[in-house]
Structure formats: structure tokens, C-alpha cells
Design a protein around this motif. Structure first.
Motif, PDB file in Angstrom:
ATOM      1  N   SER A 235       1.217  -1.506  -0.064  1.00  0.00           N
ATOM      2  CA  SER A 235       0.158   0.196  -0.255  1.00  0.00           C
ATOM      3  C   SER A 235       1.063   1.228   0.156  1.00  0.00           C
ATOM      4  O   SER A 235       1.440   1.712   1.083  1.00  0.00           O
ATOM      5  CB  SER A 235      -1.082  -0.310   1.259  1.00  0.00           C
ATOM      6  N   HIS A 237       1.256   4.360  -0.464  1.00  0.00           N
ATOM      7  CA  HIS A 237       0.431   5.932  -0.214  1.00  0.00           C
ATOM      8  C   HIS A 237       0.913   5.796   1.328  1.00  0.00           C
ATOM      9  O   HIS A 237       1.735   6.703   1.974  1.00  0.00           O
ATOM     10  CB  HIS A 237      -0.843   6.137   0.438  1.00  0.00           C
ATOM     11  N   ASP A 259      -6.642   5.655   3.985  1.00  0.00           N
ATOM     12  CA  ASP A 259      -6.972   4.191   4.036  1.00  0.00           C
ATOM     13  C   ASP A 259      -7.486   3.807   5.022  1.00  0.00           C
ATOM     14  O   ASP A 259      -7.943   2.648   4.727  1.00  0.00           O
ATOM     15  CB  ASP A 259      -4.610   4.097   3.681  1.00  0.00           C
ATOM     16  N   THR A 553      -5.841  -1.075  -0.427  1.00  0.00           N
ATOM     17  CA  THR A 553      -5.957   0.617  -0.867  1.00  0.00           C
ATOM     18  C   THR A 553      -6.419   0.754   0.613  1.00  0.00           C
ATOM     19  O   THR A 553      -7.057   2.024   0.865  1.00  0.00           O
ATOM     20  CB  THR A 553      -6.947   0.299  -2.410  1.00  0.00           C
ATOM     21  N   ASN A 554      -7.486   0.155   1.801  1.00  0.00           N
ATOM     22  CA  ASN A 554      -8.146   0.566   1.973  1.00  0.00           C
ATOM     23  C   ASN A 554      -9.124  -0.411   3.189  1.00  0.00           C
ATOM     24  O   ASN A 554      -9.148  -1.720   2.867  1.00  0.00           O
ATOM     25  CB  ASN A 554     -10.129   1.015   1.696  1.00  0.00           C
TER      26      ASN A 554
END
Length: 569
Positions: A235, A237, A259, A553-554
Motif C-alpha cells: 500500500s 501511500h 486509507d 487500498t482501504n
């Protein structure tokens, strides 16, 4: 595929001898291991291969996926990716005769559970007796057998070193005592390349897993050590890993990241909130351009996983919005659910030609369910149920009325008749629904509800439809369902994650998903349970970190409003 390497990763590729690579989730440990394998490929002699050992078939699948991206077809043929169980099973079947003087046979888990349930005495001693005196090895003793084998036979040890000059060991921090014996012996004849993360130790509640395993490796094998630190390419970010690390280290306040979303709810809104969280995650991932997202719904206990499955199977309403049922699958140790499915299938075989024989089959299938349950979690209640339903089956076979109420009610239902219409799904539900109505069989009903979630619905439904078209009834359904579920259970871990999947946090280890929903119940599946572990809950925090970092991602975390905070002030 072109990959830019920093100075430290270049140093790993250039290093010789034993190597230890440390790093967090998504740090690229597997990638650098495969690149190392690629660099060693030109130096292999004819007949030599590289060996990659991991713990689960899910992790093996991830490694094989990486092989496709990083290695040529010729290089992929030169690397063997195996679980410890597969490696040990093959070695014992090939060379186990050196231990016992006779060919090895394997007692697989389901059969072992049944034999354990029927055995009166110390099962651990009996397992040793079966292995040493009868050459019958239970699954959990495979590693011990291989460790004994290569410790005693220098020729076999040298042969393995000649076949596999480099051995990559994944998730080394979770290596148990017997696997560690194997790694130490292999390190005497080959180069070992170990991948580890101290903060991903989630199995050290077991007595045979040492929390200082990495230090033992450094002391006994003296590998050159590289630390990839907090890099996170899963991930990129970085918000998910920062949040997970804050939970792990009990840092307040938690970082505010895009996130990860923390949602609290009251008990009366629990079902609708969980349902909405899963739908929202799927929807958001699709809006982000992921056409077929994978979402894992994780809980701490199988009991809560079962509850969530029931929630997602029914419609709900959240803030005035109707929520449709969500198609999903469940990943867990499913022998009990498969045994309950066999009970449902046996009810589908009931016909108008007489109740005694089909009801006998159903009662015997129920007894088999409780035998498996007793083997998994021994109890006086399960033992009594085995005896009670076997006795009931004998009574019905003799043409008598069973004593227990469940047996009486099943016999009465069979005599009255169940009306099947030839629609496999509707008829399955009708047979399953009978378990809900009969005294003391609610547990089997709950377990059997999970059968449709084994990714086997199409196979089972098609098979049942064929039986009806061929015979006009469901004769043979029990064998069909049992065979299908056993096959699906064995291959489920090899499948690429897709859609919505439910599992325990422990089961998620080694897997990756586009999104993750982590659920805490009001009573079952608590994140922090003082009755199980004392504050600051270090073991539970490591498990939560693993669960959070499964997401690319989340992440959504659903908790009760009055739950213990994720981090202390």
C-alpha cells in the motif's frame, strides 16, 4: 519486468552464504528473495534447483504469482515452491523407510481426528507409537519425522544440499521447533536465505514456537543480516502501515490517514453497520477503478465469522438505505461444516420407500459429526452425543423407536415425508431447514449454512440436479456432497482472492486483498480480552497489525461504541 534497486538490495543480491532479510509487511522481502533466486540461476549445476519453503498454500500462491512476474519460464522451472507439509510429506514418502524399516503411510487430519475421538488414553503417546512402530505418521508429526531423518542420515542431508544449494525460508519468525531443526540441518549443507518480521509473530501462543527464533538463527547459523525497515510497496501511500504500526506500538493519538476508517456502533446497529461497511468498501474500490475487487472480512474468532456470514446473507437497512445480501465465501478449517453438510445431504436421500434405512443413514451422519467435534474439542457432551445417535441409529435399523427426541422427530418427519421438487437449491434449504426444527440439532443447522460458502455451490448444485434428472430423486447425494466439499476444502487456499471472503485474522496471514473490513463483536472476537491476555495486549496488537496490513487500498474497522480503545492515552 524492470525493477530499480537501492544500495541495500543490490548488496543482498551480491552477498554470499547465509542471509537474513528483515522487513515489515509489503517491504519487498519476497521480491528480493525471487530476485536473489534469479541471480543464482546461472550458477546451478544440471539437476540442481532452488527450494522456497513457506507455511501455507496461500503464501505459496503469492510466491508463484511473483515468479510469473519476475522469472522467465526456464527460471521458474528451476525453483520449487512448497509448504513445509508438502516438503516433509514428499521426503518421508521417499526416504521414510530409513526411519522405520517399512514404507511410510500418512494419517490425514480428518481421519486422525476420528481415530483420536475413538482412542481412550494419551493421544500424543499413541501418535508416537503409530509413527515409530507402525510407520503411520499424523500430519503434525511430518516435520519431526523429517528432522529425525536428516539429523541421523548424513548421506540424505548431503543429497538435499546437492539438490538444493540455496533454500529460501519464508516467515521464519513463525518456524516451530521441528521446522527449526530442519532449517539448522539444511544450513549445514546449503545456503539458507531467511525472510522474517519480528512484528508478525502471531503464533507464539504455541509452546513449540520460540519468540526468540530470529536470535537463535543469528546465534547458530550467523547469517548476514539486512533490514528493509518500514518500506511498504503493498500500500504505497503508507497510511495503512503507519496506522497498523501505531496500533502495534500503542501510540496515541492514532494517525489520521485516508486509507483507514474506524467506525463505532451500538449493539442494536451492529448487523446493519457491518453489512454497510462491506458494501461501502466494495463500492469504493470499484469507484477507484478496481473492476473486480477482493475484500476480506476478518474477525478474531470463528464464532464471529459465522455470525458475520449470517449477517451478510440477509437484507438489512442502514440509515434508511436498503442493503441487499452479499455473495461471499468463508475460509476456515471446515471439517465440521462439511460433516453437517453430509447430514443435510442424507436427508435429501429420504424417499417414500420406507423411513428406516434413510433415517439410519442420517443418524449415523449426525454421530459422525459429533465424533469429529469431539476429536477437535473433546467434551463429555460430544462423547454423549456420539453414543446417543449411534444407539438411535441401531434402534431405527432394528425397526424400533429411538429414545432420544431428535431421533424420534427425524423418524416422524421421514414417515410424514419431505416433498422435494427437483430444484437443488430449494430442496437443499428444505432439508437443511429440518435441522432447525428438530430438537438439539440447531448447531448442525448453523454449521450446514456455511456449506454454500465453500465455492462449491455450482458443483454441488449441478451434481444434485444430475441425480434428480437421472433418478427422479437424490439417491447418492451424501457421497456427492462429501466428496465435493473435501475436494473444495483442500484446494480453497490455492485460489486467487476474489469477491468478498470471510476468515479469521490468523487465516489471513500471508494473503493480500484490495480492501479489508475488520470486525469486533460485543462478546465474541474481542480485540483486547483481559481474560485472555494482560494489558498492553502485545500479542493481540501484533495480530491486529497483521490483519490491517493485509489491505492494499482501504481498511474499515468496525467496533462497539464502548470497546477498549485501540491505543491508550
Amino acid at each position: 519486468m524492470p525493477i530499480e534497486l537501492d544500495e541495500q538490495r543490490e548488496a543482498i543480491l551480491d552477498a554470499e552464504g547465509h542471509i537474513l532479510v528483515l522487513g515489515g509487511p509489503g517491504a519487498g522481502k519476497t521480491t528480493i528473495a525471487l530476485l536473489k533466486a534469479k541471480s543464482l540461476f546461472p550458477h546451478l549445476q544440471p539437476g540442481q534447483k532452488l527450494l522456497f519453503l513457506s507455511f501455507s498454500r496461500a503464501a505459496v500462491r503469492q510466491v508463484l504469482k511473483g515468479c510469473q512476474a519476475l522469472l522467465t519460464a526456464e527460471e521458474r522451472r528451476a525453483i520449487e515452491v512448497k509448504t513445509y507439509h508438502a516438503f516433509c510429506l514428499e521426503l518421508l514418502q521417499s526416504h521414510g523407510k530409513l526411519l522405520t524399516g517399512r514404507p511410510i503411510t500418512i494419517l490425514f487430519p480428518t481421519q486422525e481426528r476420528l481415530e483420536k475421538a475413538r482412542f481412550e488414553g494419551d493421544w500424543d503417546e499413541e501418535r508416537q507409537h503409530l509413527a515409530l512402530d507402525q510407520a503411520r505418521y499424523c500430519f503434525d508429526l511430518l516435520a519431526r519425522g523429517v528432522a529425525d531423518l536428516i539429523e541421523r542420515s548424513s548421506r540424505l542431508r548431503d543429497l538435499l544440499g546437492s539438490c538444493y544449494p540455496t533454500i529460501i525460508v519464508d516467515e521464519f519468525q513463525d518456524t516451530d521447533d521441528e521446522q527449526w531443526r530442519i532449517v539448522k540441518e539444511l544450513a549445514s549443507v546449503a545456503c539458507v536465505f531467511c525472510l522474517a518480521d519480528r512484528d508478525q509473530r502471531i503464533f507464539d501462543y504455541r509452546d513449540d514456537i520460540d519468540p526468540r527464533r530470529i536470535e537463535s538463527l543469528q546465534d547458530d547459523v550467523a547469517p548476514r543480516t539486512f533490514d528493509l525497515g518500514r518500506d511498504n510497496h503493498r500500500s504505497p501511500h503508507g497510511g495503512i502501515l503507519r496506522y497498523a504500526d501505531a496500533v502495534l506500538r500503542n501510540l496515541y493519538p492514532l494517525p489520521d490517514v485516508d486509507d483507514v476508517k474506524l467506525v463505532h456502533c451500538w449493539p442494536n446497529a451492529f448487523s446493519s453497520t457491518v453489512h454497510a461497511a462491506v458494501l461501502w468498501t466494495l463500492s469504493k474500490l470499484r469507484r477507484q477503478g478496481i473492476a473486480s475487487p477482493s475484500v476480506a472480512v476478518l474477525a478474531r474468532s470463528n464464532r464471529l465469522v459465522e455470525q458475520i456470514s449470517g449477517i451478510l446473507s440477509e437484507p438489512h437497512q442502514y440509515n434508511g438505505t436498503d442493503l441487499p445480501p452479499i455473495d461471499h465465501s468463508v475460509v476456515w478449517d471446515a471439517e465440521l461444516s462439511a460433516a453437517a453438510g453430509a447430514v443435510v445431504a442424507s436427508i435429501m436421500e429420504w424417499s417414500d420407500s420406507g423411513a428406516e434405512l434413510p433415517v439410519t443413514m442420517t443418524l449415523e451422519a449426525i454421530a459422525n459429526y459429533y465424533e469429529l467435534k469431539n476429536a477437535t474439542s473433546p467434551s463429555q457432551a460430544a462423547t454423549a452425543n456420539v453414543r446417543k445417535f449411534k444407539t438411535a441409529a441401531e434402534k431405527v435399523r432394528e425397526g424400533s423407536t429411538p429414545r432420544n427426541n431428535a431421533g424420534k422427530e427425524l423418524l416422524a418427519a421421514a414417515e410424514q415425508g419431505l416433498e422435494f421438487k427437483g430444484d437443488p437449491i430449494a430442496d437443499w434449504r428444505a432439508a437443511r431447514g429440518l435441522l432447525q426444527k428438530v430438537s438439539h440439532l440447531e448447531e448442525l443447522y448453523r454449521q450446514s449454512r456455511l456449506v454454500r460458502l465453500f465455492r462449491a455451490t455450482d458443483t454441488i448444485g449441478g451434481g444434485l440436479a444430475d441425480l434428480w434428472l437421472t433418478k427422479g430423486n437424490y439417491e447418492g447425494a451424501t457421497q456427492l456432497v462429501s466428496r465435493t466439499l473435501e475436494h473444495e476444502r483442500l484446494i480453497a487456499a490455492d485460489q486467487e482472492p476474489s469477491g468478498c471472503m470471510l476468515m479469521s485474522m490468523h487465516k489471513s496471514k500471508g494473503k493480500e486483498f484490495d480492501g479489508v473490513v475488520i470486525v469486533e463483536g460485543a462478546y465474541a472476537g474481542l480485540f483486547f480480552d483481559p481474560g485472555r491476555e494482560q494489558p498492553p495486549f502485545e500479542r493481540s496488537r501484533r495480530l491486529l497489525r497483521v490483519a490491517i496490513t493485509r489491505a492494499r487500498t482501504n481498511v474499515i474497522i468496525v467496533r462497539q461504541t464502548n470497546a477498549h480503545p485501540l491505543t491508550d492515552q
